[in-house]
Design an enzyme around this catalytic site. Structure first.
Site, short mmCIF file in Angstrom:
data_model
loop_
_atom_site.label_atom_id
_atom_site.label_comp_id
_atom_site.label_asym_id
_atom_site.label_seq_id
_atom_site.Cartn_x
_atom_site.Cartn_y
_atom_site.Cartn_z
N SER A 222 -9.87 1.54 2.83
CA SER A 222 -8.97 2.35 2.03
C SER A 222 -7.91 1.55 1.27
CB SER A 222 -8.25 3.35 2.94
OG SER A 222 -7.38 2.67 3.83
N SER B 171 -10.19 -1.06 6.82
CA SER B 171 -9.57 -0.79 5.51
C SER B 171 -8.88 -1.97 4.84
CB SER B 171 -8.56 0.35 5.65
OG SER B 171 -9.23 1.58 5.70
N LYS C 291 0.84 -1.19 0.00
CA LYS C 291 0.00 0.00 0.00
C LYS C 291 0.88 1.25 0.00
CE LYS C 291 -4.00 1.78 2.66
NZ LYS C 291 -4.92 1.47 3.78
#
Lengths: 474, 93
Positions: A148, A172, A73
């Site tokens: 997210s 997330s 990420k």
């Protein structure tokens, strides 16, 4: 071959059926062809590192992830590479050091091939707040991949890598895993070091793996976990051999269902799958135990007070002085702050900074922040009491299948997406999303398994059983 | 309802320049968000019990200096720097 997970790919590499270089090149080709915007950048050194890894493997190296291509990420630091947290503010920020999880991946032999798109500073549940534009769900490109960690999830679901890392502050990792048909865990708070992760809400953030199978997930967690002297909130608790918890029966296990969650599920798209899940567990020999958690309906407002309060403080460091961006219009120090932040942050980030300042400001501090912290303490005690009556708790992960792009334009609507996931962050408990069913549009729906602190092994036992037996009993 | 002056105070605390469009949108959204968060106010809860931490104090490492990043590495990403320092406009008149 690209549809395979970590364990299978590693076997192919070990048995010389393929090489890390060939695999890395093939994934990079797929990323170039992809239209989902899951990957922000392919790292230019990936192929060279893959080639070096092949040499190491030929010389006898056999790390747990030897030769396996992985995507991280965009809020995870990797020395010499950009990490922007999906924000315009950090678009040019080059990490000067690597996060502990990055080092652990590299030490185990993984090749990090790129960085995945995400909601700006991890604030969102759809990956639509990214400076780089939204990521599309590879299973239905009119829909979001969740967030997210939407880019991390989409890149695995679209076979752009073998597995990925995400971060989870309120769901997330788990919600995108559910939307993309993957396995995603938020480990116990403190299980994995947060050193080198761009912070959102420090008391809630945890790193975790997104994978195609439960076994891959357990293997990756073994690599990532452990105490780290750079993060004093990381735990000294011994790291279990998580893969040893697979292939076990769940007969006789006491599985808790939360009474107030039953009420929240009513009328939601996920209701049918959740009911089916409970029947499946009973058919598998487990015992369903209803439990009460007082004030469970307040867990979401508690989260939306504590998380913005911490974010306000964490994002104060982005001031136009220290990190890459300064507004060219700024003429004095005040303008350096306000203009650099005004230009660098997107709307959702600005909204949450202001909300955080609101709940922390004098006159509101006791009514909001202090009350939320007291409720957090109480909710944690309630969950610990519930675990005296049951071994694990189950809930849905999300309210339904992946929603359409642009569908949740109102912030409060978007916040309600996290209703089933935030309790694990608020209490620090480990929780996994495992694919179980499909909704009316044929898209995946995951179920959540929550266990006592540091009982990730038990989480994997149940998740692995679900993965291996759901089709036999559905 | 948040008054215009309260909103401006919050914007200033947050050190954010906002466009006209953002100000209008945020003001409209903010009351919804505050109403949502204020649900906690109705809960009966013991305010004296609010602290917990997953860290045991005896687990803390010794407070000893260790090698860290070099000065030039620390400030490498700064937008304006000179002689190992951050450069900002004159603050004292």
């Amino acid at each position: 071959m690209l549809e395979l997970g970590i364990v299978e790919l590693k076997n192919l590499i070990t048995n010389k059926k393929t090489t890390c270089e060939a695999l890395t090149k093939a994934y990079i080709e797929e990323i170039k062809k992809s239209k989902t915007n899951a990957v922000i950048e392919v790292f230019s050194d990936a192929i060279d590192l893959a080639r070096e890894m092949d040499k190491k493997i030929a010389a006898g190296f056999s790390g747990k992830l030897a030769g396996v291509p992985i995507i991280i990420k965009d809020n995870i630091l990797y020395k010499g590479h950009v990490a922007s947290a999906g924000s315009r503010f950090l678009a040019d920020y080059v990490a000067e050091y690597s996060s502990t999880v990055t080092n652990k991946l590299l030490d185990a032999g993984a090749v990090i091939i790129g960085r995945a798109n995400m909601d700006e500073f991890a604030m969102g549940s759809s990956t639509e707040t990214s400076f780089y534009g939204p990521t599309l769900n590879p299973l239905d490109t009119t829909r979001v991949p969740g967030g997210s960690s939407g880019g991390s999830a989409a890149s695995v679901a679209e076979n752009l890598c073998a597995a990925s890392l995400g971060t989870d502050t309120g769901g997330s990792i788990r919600q995108p895993a559910s939307y993309c048909g993957l396995v995603g865990i938020k480990p116990t708070y403190g299980r994995i070091s947060r050193y080198g992760i761009i912070a959102f809400a420090s008391s809630l953030d945890q790193v975790g793996p997104l994978t195609k199978t439960v076994e891959d997930n357990a293997l990756l967690l073994e690599v990532l976990s452990g105490y780290d002297q750079h993060d004093e909130t990381s735990s000294h608790e011994k790291v279990d051999n998580y893969t040893a918890y697979l292939n076990k029966p769940i007969k006789g296990l006491k599985i808790g269902v939360i009474n107030s969650v039953e009420a929240m599920v009513k009328g939601e798209q996920t209701e049918q799958a959740y009911n089916k899940f409970k029947n499946f567990l009973v058919d598998s020999g487990a015992e369903i135990v209803p439990v009460d958690i007082n004030n469970m309906e307040l867990v979401l407002p508690v989260y939306y007070i504590i998380a913005p309060a911490e974010a306000t403080s964490n994002l104060a460091r982005f001031d136009g002085v220290k990190y890459t961006r300064r507004s060219p219009r700024a003429k004095n120090i005040e303008e350096i702050f306000t203009m650099s932040r005004g230009e660098g942050f997107g709307s959702e980030v600005k909204r949450r900074i202001m909300l955080g300042n609101y709940v922390l400001s004098s006159g509101y501090f006791d009514a909001y922040y202090n009350k939320a912290r007291a409720l957090q303490y109480q909710l944690r005690q309630e969950f610990l009491s519930a675990f005296k009556k049951c071994d694990v708790l189950v809930t849905p992960v999300a309210r339904g299948e992946a929603f359409k792009l642009g569908e949740k334009a109102n912030p409060v609507d978007a916040y309600k997406e996290d209703v089933f996931t935030v309790s694990a962050n608020i209490t620090g408990l480990p929780a996994i999303s495992v694919p179980f069913d499909n909704g009316k549009n044929g898209l995946p729906i995951g179920m959540q398994i929550i266990a006592p602190h540091f009982s990730e092994g038990l989480v994997y036992t149940v998740a692995d059983y679900v993965e291996k037996h759901k089709n036999l009993k559905n | 309802m948040l008054s215009d002056s309260e909103f401006e105070h919050l914007r200033n605390l947050s050190k954010l320049e906002l466009s006209e469009g953002e100000i209008n949108k945020f003001k409209a959204d903010f009351n919804d968000v505050i109403a949502f968060a204020s649900q906690v106010s109705k809960a009966q809860v013991d305010l004296t019990k609010s602290y917990f931490s997953s860290i045991k104090m005896e687990d803390l490492r010794e407070d000893m200096p260790k090698p860290s990043l070099k000065q030039e590495e620390v400030i490498k990403n700064a937008p304006n720097k000179k002689n190992g320092c951050f450069v900002v406009p004159r603050i004292m008149e």
